[in-house]
Enzyme design. Structure first.
Site, PDB file in Angstrom:
ATOM      1  CE1 TYR A  53     -36.211   3.574  -8.355  1.00  0.00           C
ATOM      2  CE2 TYR A  53     -36.729   2.325 -10.333  1.00  0.00           C
ATOM      3  CZ  TYR A  53     -36.417   2.353  -8.988  1.00  0.00           C
ATOM      4  OH  TYR A  53     -36.308   1.181  -8.281  1.00  0.00           O
ATOM      5  CG  LEU A 212     -24.636  -8.054 -10.828  1.00  0.00           C
ATOM      6  CD1 LEU A 212     -23.868  -7.488 -12.018  1.00  0.00           C
ATOM      7  CD2 LEU A 212     -24.509  -9.556 -10.771  1.00  0.00           C
ATOM      8  N   GLY A 215     -22.351  -4.120  -8.086  1.00  0.00           N
ATOM      9  CA  GLY A 215     -21.174  -4.383  -8.908  1.00  0.00           C
ATOM     10  C   GLY A 215     -20.139  -5.239  -8.217  1.00  0.00           C
ATOM     11  N   GLY A 218     -19.697  -8.492  -9.922  1.00  0.00           N
ATOM     12  CA  GLY A 218     -19.576  -8.380 -11.371  1.00  0.00           C
ATOM     13  C   GLY A 218     -18.164  -8.509 -11.906  1.00  0.00           C
TER      14      GLY A 218
END
Length: 322
Positions: A53, A212, A215, A218
């Site tokens: 990351y 989600l 998104g 969402g």
């Protein structure tokens, strides 16, 4: 905050896991530290990261978390920190995957970046088809004996990968895996066929990522109607494919007076084997939305309506065979 045992282990984790993937690339260090402080104050004790990351600056996210730990105040002691290895961290032939050499090097590098002497949950980010489990578990046995690792988990494994790993660990009288981190949400329920049954059989807690679906769950249609950002790339393709379902879903959320993103997380919290969905907030406001899901109780009728919109899977082979 509600807590649960992670799989068959005695380790207790919050029902939400704070994902840190945005820390660095999308969220600055000061805001990242603020989000971690707010998560801690809310009772979230389970943080997830990975050595890769930071993307263009691999390792940056672990460094940001490490500098948060270094502020003291019991931050490290109160946190169950999970990180991962597998992805390439350098140009060398042994800077990737799950060889015993890379496990040793990647683990020590993560410990330095995180400014800690141990990893609570060390996860294999992907299956390594070219390294035998005897080698992997021997390396992890050494790390556990040294006190550098307490528990092991997998990520993105198939059901048979989990079985192979656990049976090999059993032959070595080693604890093996206690968790599996998989993509799981209302749109993508493929893990219900074999991964979840394998996790339940071997006592692994499920840590869903992308709750989600990037998104999509969402409130994307309402946001577009209100002049918000348009869907792009893969999310745009998924929206085109599932538009009718997403509209029905957002209509149901409006009927229930629950924000769509909160509803998606609440649904996951009602699923068997799920220990803690990962929420990856870019802002403190997004963290607040995720926390709201903990207070949502969905009745049987609502769960049936969600299943009607997004049909799930039976365990294999019943899902596709007589």
């Amino acid at each position: 905050m509600k807590y649960t045992h992670l799989g068959r282990s005695g380790l207790q984790v919050s029902r939400l896991c704070l994902g840190t993937m945005n820390f660095g690339p999308k969220t600055g260090e000061e805001d990242s530290h603020r989000i971690m402080d707010e998560a801690r104050e809310a009772g979230i004790n389970f943080f997830d990261t990975a050595n890769v990351y930071g993307w263009d600056n691999k390792g940056l996210t672990e460094e940001i978390v490490g500098r948060w730990f270094a502020q003291g105040g019991g931050r490290r002691e109160a946190t169950v920190i999970a990180t991962k290895l597998y992805g390439s961290m350098g140009p060398g032939p042994n800077d990737t995957y799950l060889s015993a050499l890379n496990i040793r090097q990647a683990l020590d590098a993560s410990l330095r970046r995180l400014q800690t002497d141990h990893i609570d949950l060390y996860q294999f980010h992907h299956i390594d088809r070219n390294t035998p489990w005897d080698e992997i578990w021997q390396a992890m046995e050494t790390a556990v004996a040294q006190g550098k690792v307490i528990y092991n988990g997998s990520s993105n494994f198939a059901g048979w990968n989990i079985a192979e790993a656990q049976e090999n660990a059993r032959r070595r009288s080693f604890n093996g895996l206690i968790s599996e981190q998989s993509i799981y949400n209302l749109v993508n329920r493929a893990v219900e066929r074999e991964v979840i049954p394998a996790a339940q059989k071997y006592g692994l807690g499920l840590i869903p990522w992308s709750p989600l679906q990037g998104g999509l769950l969402g409130g994307i249609l309402k946001a577009q109607d209100d002049g918000g950002r348009r869907a792009e790339g893969r999310v745009q393709d998924l929206l085109a494919k599932h538009r009718e379902q997403i509209q029905a879903y957002e209509d149901l959320a409006a009927e229930l007076e629950i924000e769509p993103g909160i509803l998606a997380l609440a649904w996951l919290l009602h699923q068997p084997a799920v220990s803690a969905p990962i929420t990856g907030p870019r802002t403190a406001g997004q963290l607040d939305d995720a926390l709201a899901a903990l207070d949502i109780e969905l009745d049987a009728e609502t769960l049936e309506k969600l299943d009607a919109i997004f049909p799930g899977h039976k365990p294999a082979p019943e899902d596709y065979a007589w």
